[in-house]
Enzyme design. Structure first.
Site, PDB file in Angstrom:
ATOM      1  N   HIS A 189     -27.634  27.703  31.430  1.00  0.00           N
ATOM      2  CA  HIS A 189     -27.465  27.266  30.042  1.00  0.00           C
ATOM      3  C   HIS A 189     -26.003  27.330  29.634  1.00  0.00           C
ATOM      4  O   HIS A 189     -25.345  28.332  29.838  1.00  0.00           O
ATOM      5  CB  HIS A 189     -28.308  28.112  29.076  1.00  0.00           C
ATOM      6  CG  HIS A 189     -28.129  29.598  29.267  1.00  0.00           C
ATOM      7  ND1 HIS A 189     -28.736  30.296  30.288  1.00  0.00           N
ATOM      8  CD2 HIS A 189     -27.416  30.508  28.568  1.00  0.00           C
ATOM      9  CE1 HIS A 189     -28.401  31.573  30.214  1.00  0.00           C
ATOM     10  NE2 HIS A 189     -27.592  31.722  29.176  1.00  0.00           N
TER      11      HIS A 189
ATOM     12  N   HIS B 112     -23.370  27.740  26.752  1.00  0.00           N
ATOM     13  CA  HIS B 112     -23.215  28.227  25.383  1.00  0.00           C
ATOM     14  C   HIS B 112     -22.193  27.323  24.695  1.00  0.00           C
ATOM     15  O   HIS B 112     -21.124  27.071  25.250  1.00  0.00           O
ATOM     16  CB  HIS B 112     -22.636  29.647  25.363  1.00  0.00           C
ATOM     17  CG  HIS B 112     -23.568  30.703  25.866  1.00  0.00           C
ATOM     18  ND1 HIS B 112     -24.333  31.477  25.015  1.00  0.00           N
ATOM     19  CD2 HIS B 112     -23.845  31.135  27.113  1.00  0.00           C
ATOM     20  CE1 HIS B 112     -25.034  32.343  25.735  1.00  0.00           C
ATOM     21  NE2 HIS B 112     -24.764  32.157  27.013  1.00  0.00           N
TER      22      HIS B 112
HETATM   23  P1  AMP Z   1     -26.749  34.719  28.902  1.00  0.00           P
HETATM   24  O1  AMP Z   1     -26.285  36.123  28.747  1.00  0.00           O
HETATM   25  O2  AMP Z   1     -25.636  33.745  29.149  1.00  0.00           O
HETATM   26  O3  AMP Z   1     -27.882  34.597  29.897  1.00  0.00           O
HETATM   27  O4  AMP Z   1     -27.293  34.306  27.483  1.00  0.00           O
HETATM   28  C1  AMP Z   1     -28.632  34.217  27.155  1.00  0.00           C
HETATM   29  C2  AMP Z   1     -28.692  33.795  25.722  1.00  0.00           C
HETATM   30  O5  AMP Z   1     -30.005  33.350  25.447  1.00  0.00           O
HETATM   31  C3  AMP Z   1     -28.368  34.908  24.716  1.00  0.00           C
HETATM   32  O6  AMP Z   1     -27.283  34.484  23.904  1.00  0.00           O
HETATM   33  C4  AMP Z   1     -29.663  35.057  23.928  1.00  0.00           C
HETATM   34  O7  AMP Z   1     -29.433  35.329  22.577  1.00  0.00           O
HETATM   35  C5  AMP Z   1     -30.330  33.719  24.127  1.00  0.00           C
HETATM   36  N1  AMP Z   1     -31.778  33.712  24.042  1.00  0.00           N
HETATM   37  C6  AMP Z   1     -32.651  34.493  24.726  1.00  0.00           C
HETATM   38  N2  AMP Z   1     -33.920  34.177  24.429  1.00  0.00           N
HETATM   39  C7  AMP Z   1     -33.858  33.140  23.554  1.00  0.00           C
HETATM   40  C8  AMP Z   1     -34.843  32.351  22.865  1.00  0.00           C
HETATM   41  N3  AMP Z   1     -36.158  32.575  23.021  1.00  0.00           N
HETATM   42  N4  AMP Z   1     -34.407  31.360  22.046  1.00  0.00           N
HETATM   43  C9  AMP Z   1     -33.098  31.145  21.880  1.00  0.00           C
HETATM   44  N5  AMP Z   1     -32.131  31.839  22.491  1.00  0.00           N
HETATM   45  C10 AMP Z   1     -32.493  32.835  23.314  1.00  0.00           C
END
Ligand code: AMP
Ligand code: ZN
Length: 136
Positions: free
Chosen positions: A98, A100
């Site tokens: 993903h 950001h």
């Molecule tokens: P990473 O540390 O790059 O894997 O970031 C994962 C991101 O996903 C974090 O910023 C979380 O806040 C976000 N996240 C986790 N679960 C959800 C969800 N159900 N809907 C939206 N964002 C999410």
């Protein structure tokens, strides 16, 4: 599959969706770092960049481009940090690739990508270059 983002793709978990096409999806991060913090994912489950079929890379980045334009229109965001944590050692928590998109505003007190890590070079650039460069 237990992947949280695959569940969002399949509509099994709610999300604040911003953009969707046949191959990509963008939705608001549930714990936003700034207003409008958005995640852009491929609908196909790929844990890491290396797992993404190359033909989807352009599509994914096109969606990043679309969403940043919308965030500027909608929120007046004049700048962004865009990137992803690729692998656990880099801080990846959700094992579905993903991007950001983090809107940035003058005086918001945040840093740049340069603030992620400050490890001084342990090897000369020439040596690193020799290891990495070569024919493709
Ligand atoms: P990473 O540390 O790059 O894997 O970031 C994962 C991101 O996903 C974090 O910023 C979380 O806040 C976000 N996240 C986790 N679960 C959800 C969800 N159900 N809907 C939206 N964002 C999410
Ligand atoms: Zn997934």
């Amino acid at each position: 599959m237990g992947c949280v983002f695959c569940k969002i793709v399949r509509g099994e978990l709610p999300a604040h969706k911003i953009y969707e096409d046949s191959e990509t999806l963008a939705f608001l991060d549930i714990y936003p770092m700034t207003d409008g913090h958005t995640l852009v994912i491929p609908k196909l489950h790929a844990e890491r960049l290396a797992d993404l079929p190359p033909e989807l890379a352009g599509k994914l980045f096109q969606t990043v481009q679309k969403v940043t334009a919308r965030l500027t229109q909608a929120l007046g965001a004049p700048a962004f940090n865009v990137g992803f944590n690729d692998g656990r050692a880099a801080g990846q928590a959700v094992p579905h690739l993903h991007f950001h998109i983090i809107p940035r505003f003058p005086g918001d007190g945040g840093g740049s990508l340069h603030s992620i890590i400050h490890k001084p070079n342990t090897r000369p650039l020439e040596e690193i270059h020799r290891l990495i460069a070569g024919s493709w």
